[in-house]
Design an enzyme around this catalytic site. Structure first.
Site, short mmCIF file in Angstrom:
data_model
loop_
_atom_site.label_atom_id
_atom_site.label_comp_id
_atom_site.label_asym_id
_atom_site.label_seq_id
_atom_site.Cartn_x
_atom_site.Cartn_y
_atom_site.Cartn_z
N GLU A 132 0.83 -1.20 0.00
CA GLU A 132 0.00 0.00 0.00
C GLU A 132 0.87 1.25 0.00
O GLU A 132 0.63 2.20 -0.76
CB GLU A 132 -0.93 0.00 1.22
CG GLU A 132 -1.89 1.17 1.25
CD GLU A 132 -2.86 1.10 2.42
OE1 GLU A 132 -3.42 2.15 2.78
OE2 GLU A 132 -3.04 0.00 2.97
N ASP A 170 -4.42 0.09 7.04
CA ASP A 170 -4.72 1.09 6.01
C ASP A 170 -4.08 2.42 6.40
O ASP A 170 -4.14 2.83 7.57
CB ASP A 170 -6.23 1.31 5.85
CG ASP A 170 -6.85 0.37 4.84
OD1 ASP A 170 -6.16 0.03 3.85
OD2 ASP A 170 -8.01 -0.04 5.03
N SER A 223 5.69 -18.25 4.78
CA SER A 223 5.81 -19.58 5.36
C SER A 223 5.32 -20.61 4.36
O SER A 223 4.51 -20.30 3.49
CB SER A 223 5.00 -19.73 6.66
OG SER A 223 5.38 -18.78 7.62
N ASP A 242 -5.44 -7.99 4.45
CA ASP A 242 -5.15 -6.56 4.59
C ASP A 242 -5.73 -6.06 5.91
O ASP A 242 -6.93 -5.82 6.03
CB ASP A 242 -5.76 -5.81 3.42
CG ASP A 242 -5.37 -4.33 3.41
OD1 ASP A 242 -4.72 -3.88 4.36
OD2 ASP A 242 -5.73 -3.63 2.44
N PRO A 249 -11.45 8.94 -5.27
CA PRO A 249 -10.17 9.19 -5.94
C PRO A 249 -9.28 7.96 -6.04
O PRO A 249 -8.39 7.91 -6.88
CB PRO A 249 -9.52 10.26 -5.06
CG PRO A 249 -10.13 10.05 -3.71
CD PRO A 249 -11.53 9.61 -3.97
#
Length: 851
Positions: free
Chosen positions: A201, A361, A280, A358, A505
């Site tokens: 990210e 952020d 792993s 995830d 966006p």
């Protein structure tokens, strides 16, 4: 002076010098050996209700047997403190943001303290103490009592030689008592190092700031090749947002904000591992396909190479296993936390791999320093502000102002570095700047500690699911097998739910930094455990979980998976054995863990052999690739040359376009990127922007990489290509966290750092000894922290090995007595049943209730 007399004087002087050196060596040896614990005899341990037996085998691996669960973990705390207390103390200073208290005035330590205080790891751990099961609190408390019992009767110098060395520079006080929160805070460090797509990210954002072309950014983050590399769970792929940003509209000062955030977060010391090499392998095979007729489970987590290694082997057994004392488990433990993290009990074995979900952020926040506010849905909200005081051993305290939004702490201004200021950014009516807040699931108090003990006593799928429901962070794939013949997979973890935004966006799937001023990008809660993917007894007869896509029909997890080269190779090896009718046993499974076949060779060598070569000097090296079997063995000349070509190709292709912080490390993502680009010989990425008025194509860069690598290896390894060996470049060098780096006197470094060893393997290879192609070195950055194979039909036939050894004392024979075996792919017997443990034992320590 007569010559004979002069000679006698010289002899006397020489003898005095020799004696002085001998005395110095003797003193040094005594200092190093002073902290070594007694592994035999008896010792008093306050709080015990009955005697506890600690049997140790030839490698110092302890098996603890006790009458009650609390006695068991009290003894485990005592044993961990015996062998690894400095490691525990270092970790708790790091996780509390108090490293400067331990090591004194040190720029890196202070930077780490600032970032971790900003996160508040220990504050979250303190909240978790009130959430966990009452039994877990008892176990943590008993463990702490065991640690403290060992500390109480010993000075710092008797606990670890590291305190003696540190005492030459700073004041070393007796270590503080251990408490339950110290153990819980360690889970935050583990979660941080295994935090999944944080790097991707951040890299997307930083790449965009220099490339300014969304389509070109997308080329560097290709889709997972689902048609070629199968997911863990065989079902439809999980849905996700549109990968491309379309016409991205991002703040003008994005680059500076993200660079500051990266500088801050990179200051946190590596405790478990980080980067592309962290992952792993794990797989489990049905008894229908094995020699024993029972399942076989394999696991080898790929973490940072450290001294001592992160895992310590141990067995924990209740004398009478039952509801009041349910533990009969062995495996790999973390010094500082009770229980077994990965291993098996009498009914079930389990392995862990990083799921890659995830769970972080970055939120871009439009902050106004004058008002102490940030923009949110067109209005300004007040920042949460607190002041932290960092004590510095031998120096003045440092005050730190910590600011946070509702999304998380602001991390882009932690280090007070020169680039902090940022450029003005329109914020809807007031001037300000873009800063970066980090949302992370581990900052939500959870119950991962409960999951450890539930796994330790699990007997089947329902028990594993119950453990997974508590396993908040880090998000780990769980593979399991039971002695009654079942195998399975379970996804745990605290997974954020992200709302789909179609007109924003950037994508709302978590792949890009998110606009914190738009509430549509806020997390919408967390996935319920029952909705996470799971499978039991799949028709193919095996499960492979090696960081590839999870898939299934469950919730969206991420798009940023490992690209599946390791997992697919493991599946291929299993399929080949099954098709040949070869029963899978422990020996064959061990061989699979050591597989060195390179997908890089398979994908790239044909293109390299098709590139023009201008001279015979380079052709000598290229000829190595013509006959190469694609295996990166330690003695392979072709593997050495290919690695040099690969790193050179990445440098020539991408370094002229990207910020240094996101230069290609050479892992699975970059292999997929280059494979995709090979079909587009005139793609702009092939052009070297440093060559004015010249536009390069694919074949020109391939040729240049072949030629440059030949010259570089000639300097490093010699002119004769037949003398080249991959192992001369690719070495594993475990390093001590405090005393192993630069600035430390050489004799101390030599004491605490094992001698480097040549190893086979590489990035995205089953024998996953990763290296960083952007570093200028081929040295191992991460590798199997341990290897284990469990035969559920005969638990005593199982095998294991760690990267260094059980002890954290550099003066102990067990500090590195497994390192050579690990490097060469050897393993050791893993006795489990009481008779096998007794037969393997060489020493016994009896812990007695203190009067």
């Amino acid at each position: 002076m007569p010559r004979s007399r002069a000679l006698r004087v010289l002899i006397v002087v020489a003898l005095v010098v020799v004696l002085a050196l001998v005395a110095l060596v003797a003193v040094a040896a005594a200092v190093v050996r002073r902290p070594l614990p007694d592994h035999a005899g008896s010792a008093d341990l306050p709080g015990l209700t009955a005697e506890v037996s600690v049997l140790r085998d030839a490698r110092g691996v302890p098996t603890i047997e006790a009458a009650t669960a609390e006695d068991l973990f009290r003894a485990q705390g005592y044993v961990h403190a015996q062998d690894r207390f400095f490691e525990m103390d270092y970790r708790r200073h790091v996780t509390a943001g108090r490293l400067s208290e331990l090591v004194g005035e040190n720029e890196d330590a202070l930077a780490a303290d600032k970032v971790i205080r900003t996160f508040g790891w220990r504050d979250v751990a303190e909240q978790e103490l009130g959430l966990i099961d009452e039994s877990t609190r008892r176990y943590l408390q008993a463990y702490a009592e065991g640690v403290n019992a060992y500390l109480d009767s010993r000075s710092a110098e008797e606990l670890a030689v590291e305190y003696t060395v540190l005492g030459l520079q700073v004041d070393v006080a007796h270590p503080e008592p251990w408490d339950a929160v110290d153990s819980l805070a360690w889970l935050k460090a583990m979660a941080w190092d295994l935090r999944a797509n944080y790097d991707d990210e951040l890299a997307r954002g930083l790449t965009y700031t220099t490339v300014r072309d969304v389509a070109r950014v997308d080329e560097l983050f290709p889709r997972y090749p689902a048609d070629e590399h199968l997911s863990i769970v065989a079902a439809e792929a999980d849905g996700s947002d549109v990968a491309s940003t379309g016409n991205a509209v991002l703040p003008a000062d994005l680059e500076r904000a993200l660079a500051d955030a990266q500088a801050a977060l990179d200051a946190i010391p590596t405790l478990v591992g980080e980067g592309d090499g962290v992952g792993s392998n794990s797989w489990v095979v049905s008894g229908d396909l094995t020699a024993s007729g029972a399942p076989i489970l394999a696991n080898d987590p790929h973490l940072a190479i450290s001294a001592p290694g992160v895992f310590m082997q141990m067995g924990l057994r209740c004398a009478d296993v039952g509801p009041q004392c349910p533990f009969d488990v062995a495996g790999f433990t973390f010094a500082g936390f009770p229980g077994v993290i990965i291993g098996h009990n009498a009914d079930l074995a389990w392995g862990l791999t990083n799921m890659g979900a995830d769970v972080t952020d970055f939120f871009l926040e439009r902050v106004d320093d004058e008002t102490g506010t940030y923009l949110y849905d067109g209005e300004r909200k007040a920042l949460d502000v607190r002041t932290e005081v960092i004590e510095v051993n031998g120096g003045d305290p440092v005050e730190l102002e910590v600011r946070a939004t509702d999304h998380g702490p602001l991390v882009s201004d932690v280090l007070d570095i020169a680039s902090l200021a940022g450029s003005p950014t329109p914020t809807g009516g007031r001037g300000g700047r873009t800063e970066v807040a980090l949302a992370w699931t581990a900052l939500t108090p959870g119950r991962t500690a409960d999951a450890v003990f539930r796994l330790n006593t699990a007997a089947g799928a329902a028990d594993v699911a119950a453990a997974a429901a508590a396993f908040a962070v880090p998000a780990q794939n769980i593979v399991w097998a039971s002695t009654d013949g079942h195998i399975g997979y379970q996804a745990p973890g605290l997974i954020p739910i992200r709302q789909r935004v179609t007109d924003g966006p950037v994508p709302s799937d978590g792949s890009w930094p998110r606009p914190g001023w738009d509430s549509r990008y806020d997390w919408q809660g967390f996935v319920t455990p029952q909705d996470l993917p799971a499978v039991q007894d799949p028709p193919e007869g095996y499960v492979v979980a090696a960081n590839q896509a999870v898939a299934g029909s469950g919730p969206f997890l991420t798009n940023d998976w490992d690209y599946g080269y390791r997992s697919q190779r493991i599946r291929t090896l299993l399929d080949e054995a099954i098709e040949a009718g070869t029963p899978i046993d422990v020996e064959l499974t061990n061989q699979m863990q050591l597989d060195t076949w390179s997908p890089f060779a398979d994908e790239l060598v044909p293109a390299l052999l098709g590139a023009p070569v201008a001279d015979e000097f380079t052709e000598e090296a290229v000829d190595l690739l013509r006959d190469w079997d694609g295996r990166q063995t330690a003695d392979s000349s072709a593997a050495a040359y290919f690695a040099a070509v690969w790193s050179t190709l990445l440098e020539l292709t991408f370094q002229d376009d990207l910020p240094e912080s996101v230069w290609p490390n050479g892992g699975s993502r970059w292999l997929q990127v280059v494979v995709n680009l090979l079909g587009d010989p005139d793609n702009p990425w092939w052009d070297d922007r440093t060559t004015v008025n010249v536009v390069e194509s694919r074949d020109e860069l391939l040729s240049r990489a072949l030629e440059t690598a030949r010259l570089e290896l000639t300097v490093q390894l010699g002119k004769d290509v037949r003398d080249w060996e991959w192992g001369r470049l690719h070495t594993a060098a475990p390093q001590h966290a405090v005393l192993g780096g630069g600035g430390i006197p050489a004799p101390v470094r030599e004491l605490v750092n094992p001698q480097p060893l040549a190893v086979p393997g590489g990035s995205s290879i089953v024998n996953a000894t990763a290296w960083d192609a952007a570093s200028g070195s081929f040295a191992v950055t991460a590798g199997p922290a341990m290897r284990m194979v469990v035969d559920l039909g005969d638990l005593d036939a199982s095998t294991w090995v760690t990267v260094t050894g059980t002890s954290g004392h550099p003066g102990s024979v067990h500090y590195t007595d497994q390192f050579d075996a690990w490097a060469h792919g050897d393993t050791f017997p893993w006795p489990f049943t009481p008779d096998a443990v007794r037969d393997a034992a060489g020493r016994e320590l009896t812990l007695r209730p203190a009067s």
